[in-house]
Structure formats: structure tokens, C-alpha cells
Design a protein around this motif. Structure first.
Motif, mmCIF file in Angstrom:
data_model
loop_
_atom_site.group_PDB
_atom_site.id
_atom_site.type_symbol
_atom_site.label_atom_id
_atom_site.label_comp_id
_atom_site.label_asym_id
_atom_site.label_seq_id
_atom_site.Cartn_x
_atom_site.Cartn_y
_atom_site.Cartn_z
ATOM 1 N N GLY A 127 -2.465 11.768 -5.130
ATOM 2 C CA GLY A 127 -1.599 12.549 -4.125
ATOM 3 C C GLY A 127 -2.175 12.381 -2.505
ATOM 4 O O GLY A 127 -1.753 12.546 -1.444
ATOM 5 N N THR A 128 -3.384 11.890 -2.991
ATOM 6 C CA THR A 128 -4.408 12.125 -1.395
ATOM 7 C C THR A 128 -4.128 10.846 -1.144
ATOM 8 O O THR A 128 -4.483 9.763 -0.951
ATOM 9 N N VAL A 129 -3.558 11.351 1.121
ATOM 10 C CA VAL A 129 -3.433 9.816 1.443
ATOM 11 C C VAL A 129 -4.558 9.860 2.055
ATOM 12 O O VAL A 129 -5.006 10.915 2.717
ATOM 13 N N SER A 130 -4.899 8.650 2.264
ATOM 14 C CA SER A 130 -6.695 8.870 3.188
ATOM 15 C C SER A 130 -6.314 7.224 3.951
ATOM 16 O O SER A 130 -5.098 6.253 3.270
ATOM 17 N N VAL A 131 -6.452 6.994 5.779
ATOM 18 C CA VAL A 131 -6.863 6.245 6.206
ATOM 19 C C VAL A 131 -8.105 5.337 6.769
ATOM 20 O O VAL A 131 -9.239 6.542 7.191
ATOM 21 N N LEU A 132 -8.593 4.524 7.511
ATOM 22 C CA LEU A 132 -9.009 3.689 7.758
ATOM 23 C C LEU A 132 -8.899 3.846 8.832
ATOM 24 O O LEU A 132 -7.659 2.336 9.300
ATOM 25 N N GLN A 133 -9.490 3.752 9.957
ATOM 26 C CA GLN A 133 -9.558 3.493 11.400
ATOM 27 C C GLN A 133 -10.706 2.849 12.008
ATOM 28 O O GLN A 133 -11.766 2.738 11.409
ATOM 29 N N PRO A 134 -10.323 2.026 13.180
ATOM 30 C CA PRO A 134 -11.532 1.195 13.508
ATOM 31 C C PRO A 134 -12.203 1.973 14.488
ATOM 32 O O PRO A 134 -12.222 2.957 14.493
ATOM 33 N N ILE A 169 -0.917 9.331 -9.535
ATOM 34 C CA ILE A 169 0.554 8.824 -8.661
ATOM 35 C C ILE A 169 -0.641 6.464 -8.269
ATOM 36 O O ILE A 169 -1.715 7.589 -8.657
ATOM 37 N N LYS A 170 0.282 5.975 -8.832
ATOM 38 C CA LYS A 170 -0.623 4.627 -8.819
ATOM 39 C C LYS A 170 0.189 4.250 -7.915
ATOM 40 O O LYS A 170 1.210 3.927 -7.732
ATOM 41 N N GLN A 171 -0.681 3.209 -6.647
ATOM 42 C CA GLN A 171 -0.327 3.291 -4.992
ATOM 43 C C GLN A 171 -0.428 1.527 -5.698
ATOM 44 O O GLN A 171 -0.692 0.878 -6.696
ATOM 45 N N GLY A 172 0.730 1.088 -5.312
ATOM 46 C CA GLY A 172 0.923 -0.145 -5.144
ATOM 47 C C GLY A 172 1.850 -1.092 -5.985
ATOM 48 O O GLY A 172 1.519 -2.046 -6.358
ATOM 49 N N PHE A 173 2.756 -0.096 -6.602
ATOM 50 C CA PHE A 173 3.405 -0.478 -8.296
ATOM 51 C C PHE A 173 4.703 0.372 -8.040
ATOM 52 O O PHE A 173 5.288 1.429 -6.490
ATOM 53 N N VAL A 174 5.602 -0.434 -8.068
ATOM 54 C CA VAL A 174 7.244 0.616 -8.185
ATOM 55 C C VAL A 174 7.473 0.806 -9.754
ATOM 56 O O VAL A 174 7.828 -0.384 -10.862
ATOM 57 N N GLU A 175 8.002 2.037 -9.705
ATOM 58 C CA GLU A 175 8.536 1.773 -11.009
ATOM 59 C C GLU A 175 10.565 1.245 -11.580
ATOM 60 O O GLU A 175 11.468 2.208 -10.785
ATOM 61 N N MET A 176 10.355 0.489 -12.350
ATOM 62 C CA MET A 176 11.912 0.211 -12.173
ATOM 63 C C MET A 176 12.763 0.599 -12.776
ATOM 64 O O MET A 176 12.241 1.875 -13.731
ATOM 65 N N SER A 177 13.836 0.698 -13.483
ATOM 66 C CA SER A 177 14.804 1.040 -14.248
ATOM 67 C C SER A 177 14.851 1.368 -16.075
ATOM 68 O O SER A 177 13.671 0.123 -16.067
ATOM 69 N N ASN A 206 0.397 -1.320 -0.131
ATOM 70 C CA ASN A 206 0.052 -0.010 -0.496
ATOM 71 C C ASN A 206 0.937 1.349 0.374
ATOM 72 O O ASN A 206 0.416 2.143 -0.489
ATOM 73 N N LEU A 207 1.970 1.397 0.041
ATOM 74 C CA LEU A 207 2.934 2.060 0.493
ATOM 75 C C LEU A 207 3.881 2.234 -1.089
ATOM 76 O O LEU A 207 4.323 3.197 -0.772
ATOM 77 N N ASP A 208 3.986 1.729 -2.115
ATOM 78 C CA ASP A 208 4.353 1.704 -3.004
ATOM 79 C C ASP A 208 3.924 2.529 -4.175
ATOM 80 O O ASP A 208 2.110 2.546 -3.734
#
Length: 262
Positions: A155-162, A214-222, A92-94
Motif C-alpha cells: 500500500g505504499t504510494v510513491s510518485v516520480l516528479q520531473p 494490494i495489486k495495482q492496475g486491477f479492479v475486483e469484479m463481482s 495506475n489508480l486502480d
């Protein structure tokens, strides 16, 4: 005759630079966010024995001159900021920037560096940091009890809390671009620094004003293409050998000259 020895030597030095650059690209073929380098060369000054246009008579001139080149020199090593391929991680943080832009991180001295490497982690305080512990700018803190993290294309970062029914926004990722990204200074560790050639950073929101999403759950490779680099390695090696042959030939001609009188 001696001129050719030094001319060929400049060619060997230039091709050594080519091989060095290519080797660096190959070594980073799996480095996240790495941007490949390209060696560029320019011919050296010329020794002019006769200028073009020199009169040969009262009515005629030389159509061409006699200019002997003195070799080659490395002129630039350009960073190619084309998009690398995306690798899905499920973390989730990638994140990747699909398009133009860089993430910002805060250096230990308080300055800002820039990166395309979107492999992020959380430190002991819940701050989003890179692999070296450098905080994302602007700083975003994830609550310890967060059960879900969502990052929007802007780029909006949101969380779900209990106990909560809806996601709660905890931060906004800003990305930057430069008029001349190739002018950035590569400082290692997947980081770039601003220079006078790059221009000042242009800060914005992902997906706006020409910035990538911004796409979540991916990393950019070389963005290194191994087949291309192997081809460059072969051509660099052959060019190096050809220049060494020119030195050998010049040496043999000098030897012949020395043996004229016996």
C-alpha cells in the motif's frame, strides 16, 4: 385443511424472498467489488398433537410424536465475502486487495465506510477519491506534476516528479478487516458500514497480519456466478409454483367438503 393454506402461503412468501435476493445478485453481476447475498430459511413453529415419549401403557411409550409444521420463514440474508475475479485495467489508480480486507473512505458526515471497490480517481486537489468523490482514508494527495504513480503490495504510494531520479513516497494506504465481515451493513454504492455484529475495524498494512496484498492496475469484479444464480432462480420459481399447487389442492378439498350436503 385451512392450516395447509396458510402453510403454503408462507412457502410462497419465502420463495419470493429467494427470487428477490437472486435477482439482486444477477443485477450486480458486473458491479465492481459487489459481494453476493444468500437467502437462508428456517421452519416455523410446530403444532404438537402428541409429544414423543408419551406413555401408551405402563411399560411402553410413543417412539415419535405427532407434530405438524406451520411453514417457513426467511431467517437471514448472508453476504458472501468470497474473492471476485480480477480485471486488468492498466489504470495506475486502480487497485485490488488480493485477500482479506477493505479500503476506507470518509463519508460526508465524517464517519468511515468500507469498500472492496478499488476504482480510484483524483479530485481537483489531487486527493485520491472514489467515483462519488469520497476521499480514501488516510488521505493521500498526488502532486500535480507527478509523471508516474507506483503503489506497492503493502500500500505504499510513491510518485516520480520531473527532475527527480527516484520515486518519492507520498502516502501509505491502510486497509481494515473485521472479525465478522458478514455482519457489516450494506449501505449501497459499494459501501459497508460497521455494526455491532461485525465487530470493530482492525486496521493494518496490506500483506501483514492476515490482510491481503494490494495489486495495482486491477479492479475486483463481482463474485456472482451467473450460472449458479440462474439455477437458484429456476429452483425458486419451481418451489413457488409447488407451494401455489398446495394452495390449489387445499382449496379443491375445501370445495369438496362444502359440496357434501346438497
Amino acid at each position: 385443511m385451512v392450516r395447509s393454506l396458510f402453510t403454503a402461503a408462507t412457502g410462497m412468501i419465502a420463495q419470493q424472498t429467494q427470487v428477490d435476493v437472486t435477482s439482486h445478485n444477477i443485477a450486480n453481476v458486473n458491479t465492481m467489488g459487489y459481494k453476493k447475498n444468500r437467502a437462508e430459511f428456517a421452519d416455523l413453529m410446530y403444532q404438537v398433537m402428541s409429544y414423543a415419549g408419551t406413555p401408551t401403557s405402563t411399560t411402553t411409550t410413543h417412539p415419535t410424536g405427532i407434530e405438524v409444521g406451520l411453514g417457513v420463514r426467511p431467517q437471514a440474508i448472508t453476504k458472501i465475502h468470497s474473492q471476485g475475479y480480477f480485471k486488468e485495467t492498466g489504470n495506475n489508480l486502480d487497485m485490488v486487495i488480493a485477500g482479506n480486507g477493505f479500503f476506507q473512505v470518509q463519508m460526508p458526515d465524517g464517519t468511515t465506510a468500507y469498500t472492496r471497490n478499488g476504482a480510484w480517481k483524483l479530485d481537483s486537489d489531487g486527493n485520491i477519491v472514489n467515483d462519488d468523490g469520497l476521499q480514501l482514508v488516510p488521505n493521500i494527495t498526488i502532486p500535480a506534476d507527478a509523471t508516474q504513480i507506483s503503489i506497492g503490495i503493502d500500500g505504499t504510494v510513491s510518485v516520480l516528479q520531473p527532475g527527480a531520479q527516484e520515486m518519492q513516497q507520498v502516502g501509505q494506504i491502510e486497509i481494515v478487516n473485521f472479525i465478522n465481515p458478514a455482519g457489516l451493513h450494506s449501505s449501497g454504492d459499494n459501501l459497508f458500514l460497521e455494526t455491532g455484529a461485525s465487530g470493530a475495524p482492525i486496521i493494518g498494512i496490506a500483506g501483514q497480519d492476515g490482510l491481503g496484498q494490494i495489486k495495482q492496475g486491477f479492479v475486483e469484479m463481482s463474485n456472482v456466478q451467473l450460472v449458479e444464480e440462474m439455477t437458484e432462480l429456476i429452483t425458486g420459481q419451481r418451489a413457488y409454483e409447488a407451494n401455489s399447487k398446495a394452495i390449489t389442492t387445499s382449496d379443491a378439498m375445501l370445495q369438496t367438503t362444502n359440496e357434501l350436503k346438497r
